[in-house]
Motif scaffolding. Structure first.
Motif, PDB file in Angstrom:
ATOM      1  N   ALA A 172      -2.190 -22.452   5.078  1.00 43.89           N
ATOM      2  CA  ALA A 172      -2.061 -21.204   4.324  1.00 43.89           C
ATOM      3  C   ALA A 172      -2.400 -20.052   5.259  1.00 43.89           C
ATOM      4  O   ALA A 172      -3.329 -20.163   6.067  1.00 43.89           O
ATOM      5  N   VAL A 173      -1.654 -18.957   5.168  1.00 42.25           N
ATOM      6  CA  VAL A 173      -1.846 -17.845   6.108  1.00 42.25           C
ATOM      7  C   VAL A 173      -1.780 -16.505   5.380  1.00 42.25           C
ATOM      8  O   VAL A 173      -1.265 -16.410   4.267  1.00 42.25           O
ATOM      9  N   PHE A 174      -2.312 -15.489   6.042  1.00 43.07           N
ATOM     10  CA  PHE A 174      -2.074 -14.107   5.620  1.00 43.07           C
ATOM     11  C   PHE A 174      -1.895 -13.248   6.850  1.00 43.07           C
ATOM     12  O   PHE A 174      -2.372 -13.586   7.939  1.00 43.07           O
ATOM     13  N   GLU A 175      -1.221 -12.141   6.699  1.00 48.20           N
ATOM     14  CA  GLU A 175      -1.042 -11.176   7.776  1.00 48.20           C
ATOM     15  C   GLU A 175      -0.974  -9.786   7.173  1.00 48.20           C
ATOM     16  O   GLU A 175      -0.224  -9.551   6.218  1.00 48.20           O
ATOM     17  N   ILE A 176      -1.778  -8.859   7.708  1.00 50.80           N
ATOM     18  CA  ILE A 176      -1.776  -7.479   7.219  1.00 50.80           C
ATOM     19  C   ILE A 176      -1.767  -6.520   8.395  1.00 50.80           C
ATOM     20  O   ILE A 176      -2.240  -6.839   9.486  1.00 50.80           O
ATOM     21  N   GLU A 177      -1.219  -5.329   8.165  1.00 50.99           N
ATOM     22  CA  GLU A 177      -1.210  -4.277   9.186  1.00 50.99           C
ATOM     23  C   GLU A 177      -2.540  -3.539   9.174  1.00 50.99           C
ATOM     24  O   GLU A 177      -2.991  -3.083   8.119  1.00 50.99           O
ATOM     25  N   LEU A 178      -3.134  -3.423  10.331  1.00 45.78           N
ATOM     26  CA  LEU A 178      -4.360  -2.635  10.466  1.00 45.78           C
ATOM     27  C   LEU A 178      -4.047  -1.204  10.859  1.00 45.78           C
ATOM     28  O   LEU A 178      -4.806  -0.285  10.551  1.00 45.78           O
ATOM     29  N   GLY A 179      -2.933  -1.012  11.534  1.00 43.77           N
ATOM     30  CA  GLY A 179      -2.565   0.324  11.975  1.00 43.77           C
ATOM     31  C   GLY A 179      -2.212   1.262  10.839  1.00 43.77           C
ATOM     32  O   GLY A 179      -2.178   2.466  11.019  1.00 43.77           O
ATOM     33  N   SER A 213       0.863  -1.166   0.000  1.00 45.31           N
ATOM     34  CA  SER A 213       0.000   0.000   0.000  1.00 45.31           C
ATOM     35  C   SER A 213       0.907   1.225   0.000  1.00 45.31           C
ATOM     36  O   SER A 213       1.829   1.322   0.826  1.00 45.31           O
ATOM     37  N   ASP A 214       0.671   2.119  -0.912  1.00 44.39           N
ATOM     38  CA  ASP A 214       1.547   3.292  -1.078  1.00 44.39           C
ATOM     39  C   ASP A 214       2.993   2.860  -1.250  1.00 44.39           C
ATOM     40  O   ASP A 214       3.915   3.474  -0.708  1.00 44.39           O
ATOM     41  N   GLU A 215       3.169   1.764  -2.011  1.00 44.51           N
ATOM     42  CA  GLU A 215       4.480   1.215  -2.342  1.00 44.51           C
ATOM     43  C   GLU A 215       5.263   0.724  -1.120  1.00 44.51           C
ATOM     44  O   GLU A 215       6.472   0.506  -1.195  1.00 44.51           O
ATOM     45  N   LYS A 216       4.577   0.558  -0.009  1.00 44.31           N
ATOM     46  CA  LYS A 216       5.210   0.018   1.196  1.00 44.31           C
ATOM     47  C   LYS A 216       4.578  -1.326   1.522  1.00 44.31           C
ATOM     48  O   LYS A 216       3.378  -1.520   1.359  1.00 44.31           O
ATOM     49  N   LYS A 217       5.421  -2.258   2.011  1.00 45.84           N
ATOM     50  CA  LYS A 217       4.923  -3.580   2.358  1.00 45.84           C
ATOM     51  C   LYS A 217       4.035  -3.488   3.593  1.00 45.84           C
ATOM     52  O   LYS A 217       4.436  -2.985   4.636  1.00 45.84           O
ATOM     53  N   ARG A 218       2.793  -3.987   3.455  1.00 49.18           N
ATOM     54  CA  ARG A 218       1.836  -3.958   4.563  1.00 49.18           C
ATOM     55  C   ARG A 218       1.367  -5.335   4.991  1.00 49.18           C
ATOM     56  O   ARG A 218       0.593  -5.470   5.922  1.00 49.18           O
ATOM     57  N   GLY A 219       1.827  -6.385   4.272  1.00 53.07           N
ATOM     58  CA  GLY A 219       1.396  -7.718   4.647  1.00 53.07           C
ATOM     59  C   GLY A 219       1.964  -8.784   3.740  1.00 53.07           C
ATOM     60  O   GLY A 219       2.755  -8.504   2.831  1.00 53.07           O
ATOM     61  N   ILE A 220       1.546 -10.022   3.999  1.00 57.38           N
ATOM     62  CA  ILE A 220       2.036 -11.168   3.231  1.00 57.38           C
ATOM     63  C   ILE A 220       0.987 -12.257   3.286  1.00 57.38           C
ATOM     64  O   ILE A 220       0.216 -12.354   4.251  1.00 57.38           O
ATOM     65  N   THR A 221       0.928 -13.075   2.224  1.00 62.37           N
ATOM     66  CA  THR A 221      -0.005 -14.204   2.216  1.00 62.37           C
ATOM     67  C   THR A 221       0.564 -15.319   1.359  1.00 62.37           C
ATOM     68  O   THR A 221       1.284 -15.060   0.383  1.00 62.37           O
ATOM     69  N   GLY A 222       0.267 -16.556   1.748  1.00 64.69           N
ATOM     70  CA  GLY A 222       0.772 -17.688   0.991  1.00 64.69           C
ATOM     71  C   GLY A 222       0.650 -18.985   1.757  1.00 64.69           C
ATOM     72  O   GLY A 222       0.019 -19.051   2.831  1.00 64.69           O
ATOM     73  N   GLU A 223       1.259 -20.033   1.207  1.00 65.98           N
ATOM     74  CA  GLU A 223       1.247 -21.365   1.814  1.00 65.98           C
ATOM     75  C   GLU A 223       2.546 -21.597   2.584  1.00 65.98           C
ATOM     76  O   GLU A 223       3.638 -21.363   2.063  1.00 65.98           O
ATOM     77  N   ILE A 224       2.408 -22.070   3.824  1.00 65.65           N
ATOM     78  CA  ILE A 224       3.567 -22.313   4.691  1.00 65.65           C
ATOM     79  C   ILE A 224       4.393 -23.483   4.156  1.00 65.65           C
ATOM     80  O   ILE A 224       3.855 -24.496   3.711  1.00 65.65           O
TER      81      ILE A 224
END
Length: 546
Positions: free
Chosen positions: A537-544, A511-522
């Motif tokens: 499979a997981v994902f993680e994103i910044e809410l802040g 988001s805005d060319e900055k990494k805010r998360g990741i998703t994929g298969e472990i």
């Protein structure tokens, strides 16, 4: 909160004397104990941080202080015994910790036996983390021939009659057929050898953390009790032993120590020496919001079962060894407030001209929670503190973390930098349940940032995980994008590589060319380290950052 059942007459007998029901119930409510009385049966909800009150004996002990019947630090005279436990080196990689003690001059009735068994099981569930960190064995010492050996056996090795059964079984058969083996067998699954306690005559006492033997069970005829606690963490193991023996001592039984020998090392347990902490009287008054004289603070603390030595405005406070919850001055101040009486504190309107409202990040978190629930995920809550091994080692990454100074345990030595390891650990704990499983967590992580005064910042994140047949890259990406769409999160996806994920099945979220998360298969390597057998499979994103 853990709920225990106690006998009203038994409680009165342990407290000493006939005391009005309302007076006792009010005192228990003061301690945060919620009660439900039905005749002679009392159900009590106990705060999670007070495992020492998970028995009628523990509740009676603190009530005697509050009611002024017995104040100050409880005294425990530990006698010498001839019981020795030898630790075999084969237990090191299985379940390395053991502590033990003996209760003498025992006179048991049905109420006492039920209380001991209930305390044992409640400690298993809470302090012992469902027997993973610690499990307790209670035996009739007169059926045992010391010395006792803590060793291991093959799954098809030593045969014995498990508690509640009448036929001998091998350890492997116990895991398949015994109710406790079925419930807790996952704790030993995959191990080449299982832990056992045997006496000098070859009689099996127990197979921790699963089940005791029928031959050594405690009955009304028991006059000497042997207690052992095995586990993975010494503080938890010894703490559980102290709580068990302190409860037995409350019934008037004598306590004796046990020598533990591990190669050339020898030590004795239990160690009832009190803990010590400094408390400033100024902090007590400012925190609670009332002016108390030093003598008043001392009197209250003695009723709460502390011992105090004064030195000006600083109190040297000694607390019982069974108080595993005392970690900071504020914990003692809380007991002063409880002993003084929350009902006596007068509420005061703060002298500030501000209007409070829900923080924006909390609004975002609430909406994200609703979206995840709508997608069929179940929320979990895990600890913010973690270990380097879990955050980095098991995830196959190298990363600098925010570390805790002087950690109590290596398991809680860093502040997590990601929610994903915690979700994988939850899945590992529940791998014996049917799949697919879909879980999520919304929580804080700490990320190093040299631009901050503390050189670290707190970030609110959302992470989700799927295990089983639905754990595909397509499904987890769809879930992540659904959340971001509902939160009006403008994002883009970019291919990446990450050692925790399968190559070609992982992307980063920007988001805005900055990494805010990741998703994929472990990756399989990570799954193996967490003991997971199904794909995840997981994902993680910044809410802040939304």
């Amino acid at each position: 909160m853990p709920t225990i059942t106690i006998d009203w007459e038994d409680l009165l007998k342990l407290v000493g004397g006939r005391i009005g029901q309302n007076r006792i119930v009010n005192s228990m409510e003061l301690l945060g104990l919620e009660t439900e009385i039905d005749g002679n049966e009392v159900k009590v909800e106990v705060p999670h941080n007070r495992p020492d009150m998970l028995s009628v004996e523990g509740i009676a002990r603190i009530l005697k202080g509050i009611l002024g019947k017995e104040t100050g630090l409880p005294k425990y005279k530990v006698r010498e015994s001839d019981v020795v436990v030898y630790i075999d080196k084969s237990t090191k990689d299985v379940r390395p910790m053991i502590a033990a003690g003996v209760a003498l001059d025992v006179k048991l009735n049905e109420k006492a036996i039920l209380s001991i068994m209930q305390l044992q099981e409640k400690l298993h569930e809470s302090l012992g983390r469902k027997r993973r960190k610690a499990s307790i064995g209670v035996y009739d010492l007169d059926t045992v021939k010391p010395p006792i050996h803590y060793t291991t056996t093959d799954p098809e090795g030593l045969r014995f009659v498990p508690l509640g059964f009448s036929e001998e079984m091998s350890p492997a058969e116990i895991l398949e057929k015994h109710p406790k083996g079925i419930e807790y067998g996952h704790l030993l699954k995959g191990l080449p050898r299982y832990p056992v306690l045997i006496d000098s005559a070859g009689r099996v006492l127990s197979m921790p953390p699963i089940v005791n033997s029928e031959d050594t069970k405690v009955t009304k005829k028991t006059r000497r009790i042997f207690v052992d606690v095995t586990g993975l963490d010494w503080k938890t193991v010894h703490g559980a032993l102290i709580i068990m023996l302190a409860a037995l001592a409350e019934r008037g039984y004598s306590i004796a120590n046990v020598k533990i020998k591990n190669g050339r090392r020898t030590w004795t347990t239990p160690d009832f020496r009190p803990g010590q902490i400094r408390v400033h009287t100024k902090n007590v008054c400012e925190t609670i919001g009332i002016d108390l004289k030093t003598s008043e603070i001392v009197e209250i603390l003695r009723k709460m079962r502390y011992e105090i030595y004064r030195s000006g405005g600083v109190l040297e406070v000694f607390y019982p060894s069974y108080r595993l919850d005392i970690m900071h001055e504020i914990d003692v101040i809380e007991d002063v407030a409880i002993g003084y009486g929350y009902d006596k504190l007068e509420p005061v309107v703060p002298s500030v001209l501000t209007k409070g409202e829900e923080a924006q990040i909390e609004k975002i978190s609430h909406w994200a929670r609703l979206v995840m629930i709508g997608l069929g995920f179940t929320e979990v809550m895990t600890y913010t503190l973690s270990s380097k091994e879990k955050v980095c080692g098991k995830m196959c990454v190298e990363e600098e973390l925010v570390e805790i100074g002087n950690p109590v345990s290596s398991e809680y030595s860093v502040i997590r930098s990601s929610l994903i390891p915690s979700l994988l650990e939850v899945l590992a704990e529940n791998k014996h349940y049917p799949t697919p499983q879909k879980i999520f967590e919304i929580g804080n992580v700490a990320v190093l940032d040299p631009t901050y005064e503390t050189r670290a910042k707190t970030v609110r994140r959302l992470a989700g995980a799927i295990t089983g047949s639905e754990a595909t890259f397509a499904n987890i990406r769809a879930a992540a994008e659904a959340v971001m769409r509902e939160l009006s999160f403008k994002w883009e996806i970019r291919e990446t590589e990450h050692p925790s994920f399968i190559s070609g099945r992982v992307v980063e979220i920007l988001s805005d060319e900055k990494k805010r998360g990741i998703t994929g298969e472990i990756s399989p390597a990570v799954l193996e380290k967490f003991g997971l057998e199904n794909p995840v499979a997981v994902f993680e994103i910044e809410l802040g950052s939304i």
